[in-house]
Enzyme design. Structure first.
Site, short mmCIF file in Angstrom:
data_model
loop_
_atom_site.label_atom_id
_atom_site.label_comp_id
_atom_site.label_asym_id
_atom_site.label_seq_id
_atom_site.Cartn_x
_atom_site.Cartn_y
_atom_site.Cartn_z
N ARG A 122 81.59 78.81 62.97
CA ARG A 122 82.71 79.13 63.88
C ARG A 122 82.37 78.93 65.35
NH1 ARG A 122 83.03 83.49 60.41
NH2 ARG A 122 84.64 83.26 58.81
N LYS A 144 88.34 68.05 74.38
CA LYS A 144 88.91 67.53 73.13
C LYS A 144 87.78 67.01 72.24
CE LYS A 144 93.54 65.95 74.48
NZ LYS A 144 94.41 64.75 74.58
N GLU A 186 89.46 53.08 83.00
CA GLU A 186 89.84 54.49 83.15
C GLU A 186 89.64 54.93 84.60
OE1 GLU A 186 91.29 56.14 80.74
OE2 GLU A 186 90.65 55.17 78.88
N LYS A 231 89.83 64.65 86.58
CA LYS A 231 90.26 65.02 85.22
C LYS A 231 90.29 66.54 85.07
CE LYS A 231 90.04 64.15 80.30
NZ LYS A 231 89.48 63.43 79.16
N GLU A 241 101.25 74.01 84.35
CA GLU A 241 102.37 73.09 84.39
C GLU A 241 102.33 72.23 83.12
OE1 GLU A 241 103.56 69.59 87.45
OE2 GLU A 241 102.14 71.09 88.14
N ARG A 245 99.07 66.92 81.98
CA ARG A 245 97.99 66.12 81.41
C ARG A 245 98.46 64.71 81.00
NH1 ARG A 245 93.25 68.84 77.79
NH2 ARG A 245 92.07 66.97 77.48
N ASN A 249 97.69 59.47 80.59
CA ASN A 249 98.07 58.42 79.64
C ASN A 249 98.62 57.18 80.32
OD1 ASN A 249 97.31 59.60 77.19
ND2 ASN A 249 99.10 60.92 77.28
N HIS A 252 98.35 53.81 78.72
CA HIS A 252 97.98 54.03 77.32
C HIS A 252 99.13 53.83 76.34
CE1 HIS A 252 94.33 55.51 79.13
NE2 HIS A 252 93.80 55.85 77.98
N HIS A 256 97.60 51.78 73.62
CA HIS A 256 97.42 52.27 72.24
C HIS A 256 98.14 51.38 71.24
CE1 HIS A 256 96.37 56.66 73.50
NE2 HIS A 256 95.28 55.98 73.20
N HIS A 269 88.98 49.77 73.95
CA HIS A 269 89.99 50.68 74.47
C HIS A 269 90.31 50.39 75.95
CE1 HIS A 269 92.28 54.32 75.08
NE2 HIS A 269 91.48 54.65 76.08
P1 NAD Z 1 80.92 54.61 71.65
O1 NAD Z 1 80.47 56.01 71.56
O2 NAD Z 1 81.10 53.88 70.38
O3 NAD Z 1 79.92 53.81 72.59
C1 NAD Z 1 80.13 52.43 72.80
C2 NAD Z 1 78.90 51.61 72.37
O4 NAD Z 1 77.90 51.73 73.36
C3 NAD Z 1 78.25 52.08 71.07
O5 NAD Z 1 77.79 50.96 70.37
C4 NAD Z 1 77.08 52.92 71.55
O6 NAD Z 1 76.02 52.94 70.62
C5 NAD Z 1 76.68 52.20 72.79
N1 NAD Z 1 76.05 53.00 73.83
C6 NAD Z 1 76.54 54.13 74.40
N2 NAD Z 1 75.78 54.50 75.42
C7 NAD Z 1 74.78 53.58 75.52
C8 NAD Z 1 73.70 53.40 76.41
N3 NAD Z 1 73.50 54.23 77.43
N4 NAD Z 1 72.87 52.36 76.19
C9 NAD Z 1 73.08 51.50 75.17
N5 NAD Z 1 74.12 51.59 74.33
C10 NAD Z 1 74.95 52.62 74.50
O7 NAD Z 1 82.30 54.49 72.42
P2 NAD Z 1 82.83 55.08 73.81
O8 NAD Z 1 83.58 53.99 74.43
O9 NAD Z 1 81.77 55.75 74.58
O10 NAD Z 1 83.85 56.21 73.32
C11 NAD Z 1 84.94 55.89 72.51
C12 NAD Z 1 85.36 57.10 71.73
O11 NAD Z 1 85.72 58.12 72.65
C13 NAD Z 1 86.56 56.88 70.83
O12 NAD Z 1 86.27 57.42 69.55
C14 NAD Z 1 87.66 57.67 71.50
O13 NAD Z 1 88.60 58.20 70.57
C15 NAD Z 1 86.90 58.75 72.17
N6 NAD Z 1 87.58 59.35 73.33
C16 NAD Z 1 87.67 60.70 73.38
C17 NAD Z 1 88.28 61.31 74.45
C18 NAD Z 1 88.33 62.81 74.53
O14 NAD Z 1 89.00 63.35 75.41
N7 NAD Z 1 87.61 63.51 73.67
C19 NAD Z 1 88.81 60.54 75.50
C20 NAD Z 1 88.69 59.16 75.43
C21 NAD Z 1 88.08 58.57 74.33
ZN ZN Z 2 91.75 56.10 77.55
#
Ligand code: NAD
Ligand code: ZN
Length: 365
Positions: A122, A144, A186, A231, A241, A245, A249, A252, A256, A269
């Site tokens: 938990r 998130k 972003e 952010k 409000e 948030r 988007n 997006h 998306h 993305h």
């Molecule tokens: P990711 O975690 O897949 O990283 C991208 C690639 O880079 C991967 O192959 C990873 O191994 C590599 N990598 C990362 N850091 C590295 C480094 N320092 N050196 C070498 N390689 C490295 O993808 P991402 O773009 O970081 O994140 C995408 C994810 O984030 C999605 O699943 C998306 O849904 C999520 N997301 C979440 C939120 C949220 O608010 N929680 C917001 C936006 C996106």
């Molecule tokens: Zn985004």
């Protein structure tokens, strides 16, 4: 020069720290949190070899007992299988409620491990160490967490705040160029929706940011901390409000839909969001909200940072339009668009279907 360490305090009760080289100082940051000596670090296969040897060495030297779990790199790890594999691992080691989980990686690791931390016993302490540009300015902030379901992305999850976010921009030196580049989308988004000064700073330094050699160290720390700050402010406003948030988007709605229709993987993305911002800015212009010269400035900056601003692909405009109807931002069947009025200011409103169709059909050729 500008400081290389910046702290952003989050009302939820923790700090997000941007610290160039801060990974080397991880033991000290953990000591400040007064955590038990056993720590559970989860990372992915790309990051492991680059960073784990020295992190492990430093932690052991400081009296910690690190345990390491390596996930396969990629979106596929945000799965039920990996979620339960992590629970199994923690149970096997008898991980206790006060012991911390550390997510070292991009958004994939952060989302999955965040959800494990939210649900194992938990809730256990969580440390986010985002290593991709996207994770440092976006996914590690805001609480998130979650995994994907075979029926769609991010369908299972929760809000769960970490005890610390440690963003070390020096980790971006090992990030593949295409991943680094998508992160700028972003960041430009934050400029358009909230911060004309940030936008101008990006414009003035686009060449150096894109080239990244030598890495613009102080500037990068400044930009990442600014994005985190923006952010955090939006999310904290959202508690008062409702719906604020949604401005995050921007770009997006179309983005998306493009990701969905083309199958995840064709567009990263950030690339899809870049194209989505071009579409949203054009819609704002066509609606008389946003000057043509401002659309031009946005698109020029995106291109200067190496992002796509034109659609090149085989997807049909009709499929994009259908996918947007299914997007979760639809209220009462009408998409609310986030549209700029000027650089640094957006509004949220529905648009006539005819206008959206005309602009998207024209844009997609
Ligand atoms: P990711 O975690 O897949 O990283 C991208 C690639 O880079 C991967 O192959 C990873 O191994 C590599 N990598 C990362 N850091 C590295 C480094 N320092 N050196 C070498 N390689 C490295 O993808 P991402 O773009 O970081 O994140 C995408 C994810 O984030 C999605 O699943 C998306 O849904 C999520 N997301 C979440 C939120 C949220 O608010 N929680 C917001 C936006 C996106
Ligand atoms: Zn985004």
């Amino acid at each position: 020069g500008a400081p290389l360490v910046r702290h952003v305090h989050v009302d939820a009760g923790y700090d997000a720290i941007v610290d160039w080289g801060g990974l080397e100082r991880l033991p000290g940051y953990l000591q400040q949190l007064q955590l038990p000596s056993r720590v559970f670090i989860v990372t992915d296969s790309n990051i492991h070899d680059i960073y784990i040897p020295s992190i492990t060495k430093n932690l052991i030297a400081a009296g910690f007992e690190p345990h390491i779990y390596i996930l396969p790199a990629g979106e596929g790890s945000k799965s039920q299988q990996q979620l339960f594999a992590l629970y199994d691992w923690l149970l096997e080691l008898h991980a206790e409620r006060r012991e911390a989980l550390i997510a070292l990686g991009g958004g994939v690791v952060g989302d999955l491990v965040g959800f494990v931390a939210a649900t194992y016993l938990r809730g256990v302490p969580l440390i986010q160490i985002p290593t991709s540009l996207l994770a440092q300015v976006d996914s590690a902030i805001g609480g998130k967490t979650g995994i994907n379901h075979p029926r769609g992305k991010n369908l299972i999850g929760s809000f769960y705040h970490p005890r610390l976010v440690l963003a070390d921009p020096s980790t971006l030196l090992s990030l593949p160029e295409r991943s680094r580049t998508e992160g700028w989308a972003e960041i430009v988004k934050y400029g358009i929706i909230l911060d004309a000064e940030l936008f101008a700073l990006l414009e003035a330094n686009a060449g150096a940011l894109r080239a990244f050699s030598p890495p613009p160290v102080a500037l990068l720390c400044q930009i990442i901390a600014r994005c985190i700050d923006l952010k955090v402010v939006v999310i904290e406003e959202d508690e008062r409000e409702q719906g604020r948030r949604a401005i995050l988007n921007y770009g997006h709605t179309f983005g998306h839909a493009l990701e969905n229709v083309s199958g995840y993987g064709e567009w990263l993305h950030g690339e899809a969001v870049s194209i989505g911002m071009v579409v949203a800015a054009t819609l704002a212009q066509e609606s008389g909200l946003f000057a043509a010269s401002a659309v031009e400035r946005q698109n020029h900056l995106l291109a200067a940072l190496g992002l796509p601003i034109e659609y090149a692909g085989t997807v049909h405009a009709q499929d994009i339009l259908a996918a947007m109807q299914l997007d979760k931002k639809v209220v009462g069947k009408r998409v609310r668009w986030i549209l700029p009025r000027q650089i640094g200011e957006v509004i949220s409103m529905p648009l006539p279907d005819e206008l959206v169709e005309r602009v998207i059909l024209t844009f997609m050729g």
